[in-house]
Design an enzyme around this catalytic site. Structure first.
Site, mmCIF file in Angstrom:
data_model
loop_
_atom_site.group_PDB
_atom_site.id
_atom_site.type_symbol
_atom_site.label_atom_id
_atom_site.label_comp_id
_atom_site.label_asym_id
_atom_site.label_seq_id
_atom_site.Cartn_x
_atom_site.Cartn_y
_atom_site.Cartn_z
ATOM 1 N N LYS A 157 47.520 60.107 9.930
ATOM 2 C CA LYS A 157 47.825 59.267 8.527
ATOM 3 C C LYS A 157 47.216 60.077 7.331
ATOM 4 C CE LYS A 157 47.969 55.058 11.332
ATOM 5 N NZ LYS A 157 47.398 53.536 11.494
ATOM 6 N N GLY A 183 51.079 52.402 12.541
ATOM 7 C CA GLY A 183 50.963 50.874 12.743
ATOM 8 C C GLY A 183 49.236 50.357 12.757
ATOM 9 N N LYS A 214 47.952 53.154 2.718
ATOM 10 C CA LYS A 214 47.103 52.014 3.059
ATOM 11 C C LYS A 214 45.791 52.055 2.882
ATOM 12 C CE LYS A 214 46.218 53.006 7.499
ATOM 13 N NZ LYS A 214 45.270 52.976 8.186
ATOM 14 N N ASP A 237 49.735 47.618 8.862
ATOM 15 C CA ASP A 237 48.722 48.518 8.986
ATOM 16 C C ASP A 237 47.721 48.041 7.734
ATOM 17 O OD1 ASP A 237 47.373 50.604 9.728
ATOM 18 O OD2 ASP A 237 48.828 52.150 9.563
ATOM 19 N N SER A 282 37.367 49.555 10.211
ATOM 20 C CA SER A 282 38.113 50.604 9.293
ATOM 21 C C SER A 282 36.999 51.612 8.572
ATOM 22 C CB SER A 282 39.064 49.979 8.074
ATOM 23 O OG SER A 282 39.213 50.820 7.226
ATOM 24 N N ARG A 283 37.060 52.663 9.027
ATOM 25 C CA ARG A 283 36.099 53.697 8.334
ATOM 26 C C ARG A 283 36.417 53.718 6.767
ATOM 27 N NH1 ARG A 283 38.802 58.756 11.427
ATOM 28 N NH2 ARG A 283 38.918 57.041 12.845
ATOM 29 N N GLU A 306 40.196 59.348 5.827
ATOM 30 C CA GLU A 306 41.522 60.038 5.214
ATOM 31 C C GLU A 306 41.709 59.370 3.740
ATOM 32 O OE1 GLU A 306 43.159 62.178 5.861
ATOM 33 O OE2 GLU A 306 43.296 62.806 8.119
#
Length: 339
Positions: A106, A136, A191, A244, A254-255, A281
């Site tokens: 992503k 997703g 996102k 997502d 979630s990092r 990311e």
């Protein structure tokens, strides 16, 4: 049963490989480090990324790209966006001419801001319609526990998407198909920007109202960029869009959320990135989002303010004040124009 190569032994690559072995496929995962490969083969763990979670006994690892990729029917890429082009050039000599290529990354390539499927098509053009993206709401920490998870796979070729769906789907990992490759990739990448912003707002103590606003208005920004790039608007209310977004903005797994939260506590971006074991990311994607905003002349106020916080030293509280003091607008009119 398929012979499958997985490129990347991080948390997501390892977990997807584990799903595929659960489904009866013969899977070999490529690990850059010998110690990771040995641990997967001999201890059936990948402690650096997944702690003490048990991996399938039949999952194999190797540090030789040739051994992993040669004569495989499916090649799955699960590497950070900045490493994708390099990996494609390295595996190209070994990829079977009939192989199905799937990626689960992503993000965008830096500077060119190209999507991952575009990179694959450039480096491996003869595979054409056999390129698929998997995206997703899917935290590796939950999939490894076989918690119910739904994802989406997209390809310009319906057969390739349906084949990928068949390869992955099982009792805990449900897979949908979607023909909108652009939308699925844009939703999965952008996102992460909103997740960073949400973590930052949560760390500042702004609560549920602010989180809901960021997610909702963030989705509008994602949709504006996506539709400008040729995506279908409906994709953004599906798993790769709002699905997502919810998963990434509301979970401490979630990092990107964790990075935003850490910045809100006074840590510099350099400090945050050096302390986290895995790639965030959303940091690189914020640069991409800002560049796409300029390229397509799109209003992306959340992205713009986050960019200023991350790369220009702006005080997060001032950034929020600037967001809240923007000129008046009409929600439905703005949505109609943006979507």
């Amino acid at each position: 049963m398929k012979r499958i190569a997985v490129i990347g032994a991080g948390s997501w690559g390892t977990v997807l490989a584990n799903v595929l072995v659960d489904n009866g496929h013969e899977v070999t995962i490529w690990a850059r480090k010998e110690e990771v490969s040995n641990e997967i083969n001999n201890v059936h763990r990948n402690r650096a990324y997944l702690g003490e979670a048990e991996l399938h006994l039949h999952l194999k690892a190797d540090t030789s790209l040739k051994n992993v990729v040669f004569n495989k029917e499916v090649v799955l890429f699960a590497v950070p966006s900045h490493a994708m082009r390099e990996m494609l050039t390295q595996v190209k000599p070994y990829v079977h001419s009939d192989a199905l290529l799937i990626h689960a990354t992503k993000g965008f390539e830096q500077e060119s801001w190209k999507r991952m499927s575009e990179l694959i098509a450039e480096e491996l053009p003869q595979w054409g319609e056999r390129i698929v993206v998997l995206s997703g709401p899917s935290h590796a920490e939950e999939v490894i526990k076989r918690s119910p998870t739904t994802v989406v796979v997209a390809s310009s070729c319906q057969h390739s998407a349906e084949l990928t769906q068949t390869i992955f789907i099982n009792s805990y990992f449900r897979v949908y198909t979607n023909p909108d490759v652009v939308g699925v990739e844009i939703g999965g990448a952008l996102k992460n920007i909103i997740a960073l912003a949400t973590g930052l707002a949560d760390g500042l103590g702004y609560g549920d109202n602010a989180r809901a606003a960021l997610m909702t208005r963030g989705l509008a920004e994602i949709a504006r960029v996506g539709t400008a790039m040729g995506a279908e608007a409906i994709t953004f209310v599906g798993l790769a869009g709002v699905g997502d977004l919810i998963g990434t903005c509301t979970s401490k797994h979630s990092r990107n959320w964790r990075a935003g939260y850490a910045i809100s506590q006074g840590k510099s971006l350099t400090e945050v990135l050096s302390e986290m074991k895995m790639v965030v990311e959303g940091v690189k994607t914020t640069r991409a989002g800002h560049a796409l905003k300029e390229k397509y002349n799109i209003e992306m106020p959340i992205t713009e303010q986050l960019y200023a916080v991350l790369f220009q030293g702006k005080d997060p509280k001032i950034a929020v004040e600037d967001l809240m003091s923007r000129g008046k607008t009409r929600e439905l009119q703005e949505m109609a124009q943006g979507w």
